[in-house]
Motif scaffolding. Sequence first.
Motif, PDB file in Angstrom:
ATOM      1  N   GLU A 183     -44.077 -32.151 -23.475  1.00  0.00           N
ATOM      2  CA  GLU A 183     -42.623 -32.016 -23.579  1.00  0.00           C
ATOM      3  C   GLU A 183     -42.246 -30.879 -24.527  1.00  0.00           C
ATOM      4  O   GLU A 183     -41.345 -30.082 -24.224  1.00  0.00           O
ATOM      5  CB  GLU A 183     -42.029 -33.337 -24.078  1.00  0.00           C
ATOM      6  N   ASP A 207     -42.988 -27.481 -22.818  1.00  0.00           N
ATOM      7  CA  ASP A 207     -41.956 -27.130 -21.832  1.00  0.00           C
ATOM      8  C   ASP A 207     -40.667 -26.684 -22.515  1.00  0.00           C
ATOM      9  O   ASP A 207     -40.022 -25.714 -22.091  1.00  0.00           O
ATOM     10  CB  ASP A 207     -41.677 -28.328 -20.922  1.00  0.00           C
ATOM     11  N   ASP A 209     -41.191 -23.153 -23.935  1.00  0.00           N
ATOM     12  CA  ASP A 209     -41.225 -22.114 -22.904  1.00  0.00           C
ATOM     13  C   ASP A 209     -39.838 -21.872 -22.304  1.00  0.00           C
ATOM     14  O   ASP A 209     -39.440 -20.725 -22.072  1.00  0.00           O
ATOM     15  CB  ASP A 209     -42.214 -22.506 -21.810  1.00  0.00           C
ATOM     16  N   GLU A 210     -39.089 -22.944 -22.052  1.00  0.00           N
ATOM     17  CA  GLU A 210     -37.739 -22.783 -21.502  1.00  0.00           C
ATOM     18  C   GLU A 210     -36.830 -22.051 -22.487  1.00  0.00           C
ATOM     19  O   GLU A 210     -36.020 -21.206 -22.098  1.00  0.00           O
ATOM     20  CB  GLU A 210     -37.160 -24.158 -21.174  1.00  0.00           C
TER      21      GLU A 210
END
Length: 297
Positions: free
Chosen positions: A120, A123, A126-127
């Motif tokens: 989590e 992610d 990276d986002e």
Amino acid sequence: MPARVALLTAVLAGPALAAPPLSPTADNTAILDEINAADPTITTTDLASIERLLAAAELAEARLMAAVEMKHVADQLALTATARKVAYARTGESIHLCALLAAAEHVLELPDVPATLAAEATDLRDETRKELVAHPDAACMQPSERAREPEQPPEAEQPRELSKSAEMQMPAQRHSRARHLTIAGSVLLGTAALAAIALIPIQVRRVRAYDDLAALLADVEQAGSRIPEQAQRMRDLGAVGEWTRAAKIGLGVSFAALATVGAGLVVGGRLRSALTRARLTPYGGPQGAGLTLWGRF
């Protein structure tokens, strides 16, 4: 009359007076309620101010930094992400993305992070980095991640004629390197000589030990038995033989290696020096071309 004025003021002030500031001891439910009250996709009327939203975000971030148990880390990361995403949607300021990136990287740096939580946080990191591309001047952007202008192809170099000083400097540099090689090789050869000299007293001590041991064995054989003192002396002489043998091997290997490398460097230096004594250098330019003979006598 004063009572009516106070009542009218309370009605006009609306939710600003009805909702007290978020307490530092508020639980996760209270923090989430504060975030939802500032989220325009959830609360359509009486939207909470951005200041109250930031207070909730900072409280969640502070608890995230202090959390030790992974359950609490996961809860505070979720609250921080929700608050900062709402704040970025309302303001468009990159500072909220930077805070979100810092929170995700903090979780990834913690020891023994469960795989689910690590995924989590990865992610989320990276986002956030993808969204930060639109903010190249953000404080948290690395120099390698900032938008850069396309590099212009280098201009082709025009051929140029070497100056006389450059032509003279090139052989001089080679001669300097040759001299350095010769000096280094000479130093190694000197060290090899010292290793060879050190072998002499070790060999003398080894020969004496074996002579003493032979004499002691002769005495024991003549007497037909050995006393404890003779047995201890034999062990001491045997130990002398062992360490002198190891010393001879070590010094011998060192001498061979140093002599080989040193001789190679000296020979290489002299060859380089010989090559720099005479050189035939071609040259060319707008005025013509030719050969230059360079010599050292």
